[in-house]
Design a protein around this motif. Structure first.
Motif, PDB file in Angstrom:
ATOM      1  N   VAL A  41       0.425  -3.519  -2.030  1.00 27.36           N
ATOM      2  CA  VAL A  41      -0.714  -2.605  -1.914  1.00 27.36           C
ATOM      3  C   VAL A  41      -0.285  -1.183  -2.284  1.00 27.36           C
ATOM      4  CG1 VAL A  41      -2.297  -1.507  -0.281  1.00 27.36           C
ATOM      5  CG2 VAL A  41      -2.027  -3.984  -0.271  1.00 27.36           C
TER       6      VAL A  41
ATOM      7  N   PRO B  53      -3.096  -8.005  -4.433  1.00 26.39           N
ATOM      8  CA  PRO B  53      -4.007  -7.595  -3.359  1.00 26.39           C
ATOM      9  C   PRO B  53      -5.420  -8.116  -3.604  1.00 26.39           C
ATOM     10  CG  PRO B  53      -2.726  -5.721  -4.141  1.00 26.39           C
ATOM     11  CD  PRO B  53      -2.493  -6.847  -5.109  1.00 26.39           C
TER      12      PRO B  53
ATOM     13  N   ASN C  69       1.947  -8.081   2.434  1.00 28.47           N
ATOM     14  CA  ASN C  69       1.042  -7.301   1.582  1.00 28.47           C
ATOM     15  C   ASN C  69       1.340  -5.816   1.381  1.00 28.47           C
ATOM     16  OD1 ASN C  69      -0.961  -9.496   1.131  1.00 28.47           O
ATOM     17  ND2 ASN C  69      -1.113  -9.367   3.354  1.00 28.47           N
ATOM     18  N   GLN C  70       2.109  -5.237   2.272  1.00 26.39           N
ATOM     19  CA  GLN C  70       2.193  -3.771   2.254  1.00 26.39           C
ATOM     20  C   GLN C  70       2.790  -3.204   0.961  1.00 26.39           C
ATOM     21  OE1 GLN C  70       4.158  -2.237   5.696  1.00 26.39           O
ATOM     22  NE2 GLN C  70       3.350  -0.183   5.430  1.00 26.39           N
TER      23      GLN C  70
ATOM     24  N   TRP D 198      -8.492 -11.428   4.138  1.00 35.58           N
ATOM     25  CA  TRP D 198      -7.386 -11.254   5.094  1.00 35.58           C
ATOM     26  C   TRP D 198      -7.788 -11.561   6.541  1.00 35.58           C
ATOM     27  CZ3 TRP D 198      -4.953  -5.947   3.169  1.00 35.58           C
ATOM     28  CH2 TRP D 198      -4.121  -6.203   2.078  1.00 35.58           C
TER      29      TRP D 198
ATOM     30  N   LEU E 193     -10.309  -5.207  -1.336  1.00 31.69           N
ATOM     31  CA  LEU E 193      -9.576  -4.035  -0.843  1.00 31.69           C
ATOM     32  C   LEU E 193      -9.850  -2.808  -1.707  1.00 31.69           C
ATOM     33  CD1 LEU E 193      -7.477  -3.302   1.398  1.00 31.69           C
ATOM     34  CD2 LEU E 193      -5.690  -3.766  -0.280  1.00 31.69           C
TER      35      LEU E 193
END
Ligand code: HEC
Ligand code: HEC
Ligand code: HEC
Length: 276
Positions: A138, A28, A134-135, A92, A32
């Motif tokens: 993350v 990530p 990405n989920q 992003w 973030l």
């Protein structure tokens, strides 16, 4: 009109499941971090996700009920949050297509159901593309505090060690117990066994560094675990230790280790890989 809901409902992203032949976990982006603990307790990024997903559904719901004015309000809110979110994580930026959010608002304004479906599909795809990439990473990185900063007192060598090192010592004394028993070396087995039992008991001190409820600790290090350790302690001090009984209890304890690893090890492995 009746099945608009179904179509929109399917398109609304945020759906956790997607099909893939291959899952890649990308590290990530640095920026973030400011939206997650320890830097922030507010989960601002995730919170925008819930907001967008709710707005998406609100448009769907209101159109189904013929309430186009309300639908438009929600569509505008969706666009607003989408634009705001697109600026939160510069790395992003390219996942976001502001024009598609604008098109979505226009489609709702036109009160043309087909246009809404088309526009929401296109907008929804921008959500899904980022989620696929990405989920998972993350969640694994930001929803679990790191074990790397947790230190435990080793009860045998009387020193503070990191979780990983403690685990090595713990599992080496477990292996040594097995090896000496197999070799019929009773005295050494006794020493290794005592070390192992002490270290296994020491695991408990770790849980309360993150968990506030005793029930989490008990779910894994419960009575069965304590009983098995007490039995091993007993069995190894016998003049001729009952190997089979010891192995039976070691297997019970091994299940405990696996349970905890099933919950905690996978996020930790991913975090460690990214930490390098
Ligand atoms: C919190 C629950 C928990 C329990 C209970 C637990 N472990 Fe672990 N274990 C972990 C975590 C987290 C790691 C990763 C630590 C790291 O590398 O920072 C780990 C890592 C390990 C490793 C790999 C060490 C390395 O870095 O090479 C071994 C081996 C291990 N555990 C053995 C055991 C054994 C044996 C038991 C049971 C007697 C046990 N663990 C019980 C959480 C647990
Ligand atoms: C640039 C990347 C990106 C874009 C674009 C994006 N998301 Fe997300 N979304 C994420 C990440 C990362 C998570 C996981 C956050 C977490 O769990 O803390 C997430 C989580 C979610 C969740 C929560 C799922 C859950 O239960 O954990 C929902 C709902 C969601 N997004 C909806 C949307 C919607 C709707 C859109 C488009 C309008 C969208 N997202 C666009 C990255 C993105
Ligand atoms: C570095 C922090 C950390 C440590 C140390 C830790 N856990 Fe956890 N544990 C978590 C997180 C995060 C979750 C996921 C649930 C959540 O978000 O609260 C979790 C989940 C669990 C769960 C399932 C959900 C629940 O809350 O009951 C159990 C059971 C559990 N841990 C047991 C243990 C045991 C036993 C130990 C000590 C041997 C331990 N944990 C040590 C962070 C930790």
């Amino acid at each position: 009109m009746g099945n608009v809901g179904l179509v929109l409902g399917l398109v609304v992203a945020g759906s956790v499941l997607f099909a893939a032949d291959k899952i890649i976990l990308k590290k990530p982006p640095e920026s973030l971090k400011k939206y997650y603990p320890p830097q922030s307790q507010k989960f601002e990024f995730l919170s925008n996700m819930y907001s967008m997903s709710t707005s998406f559904y609100a448009v769907n719901l209101n159109i189904n009920e013929g309430n186009w004015d309300k639908a438009l309000e929600w569509a505008k809110k969706l666009k607003e949050t989408y634009l705001k979110t697109s600026k939160m994580v510069p790395e992003w930026k390219d996942y976001f297509k502001p024009k598609l959010a604008e098109d979505f608002v226009k489609a709702v304004q036109s009160k043309n159901v087909d246009r809404v479906i088309e526009a929401s599909k296109k907008l929804g795809q921008t959500c899904s593309r980022c989620h696929q990439d990405n989920q998972i990473a993350v969640k694994l990185v930001f929803h679990f505090p790191s074990f790397d900063e947790i230190k435990l007192e080793d009860p045998i060598e009387f020193m503070e060690v990191k979780t990983g090192d403690y685990m090595k010592k713990l599992s080496n004394s477990m292996k040594a117990l097995r090896i000496y028993l197999e070799q019929g070396n009773t005295e050494m087995a006794q020493e290794a066994g005592t070390n192992f039992v002490e270290r296994a008991r020491g695991l408990r001190a770790m849980c309360s560094k993150c968990h506030t409820q005793k029930i989490s600790e008990e779910a894994i290090l419960g009575k069965a675990f304590e009983d098995a350790l007490a039995k091993i302690e007993d069995l190894i001090t016998a003049e001729k230790p009952n190997k089979d009984e010891i192995f039976k209890n070691l297997a019970l304890i091994g299940n405990t280790c696996t349970k905890c690893h099933n919950v905690h090890l996978i996020p930790e492995m991913v975090q460690e890989a990214f930490a390098k």
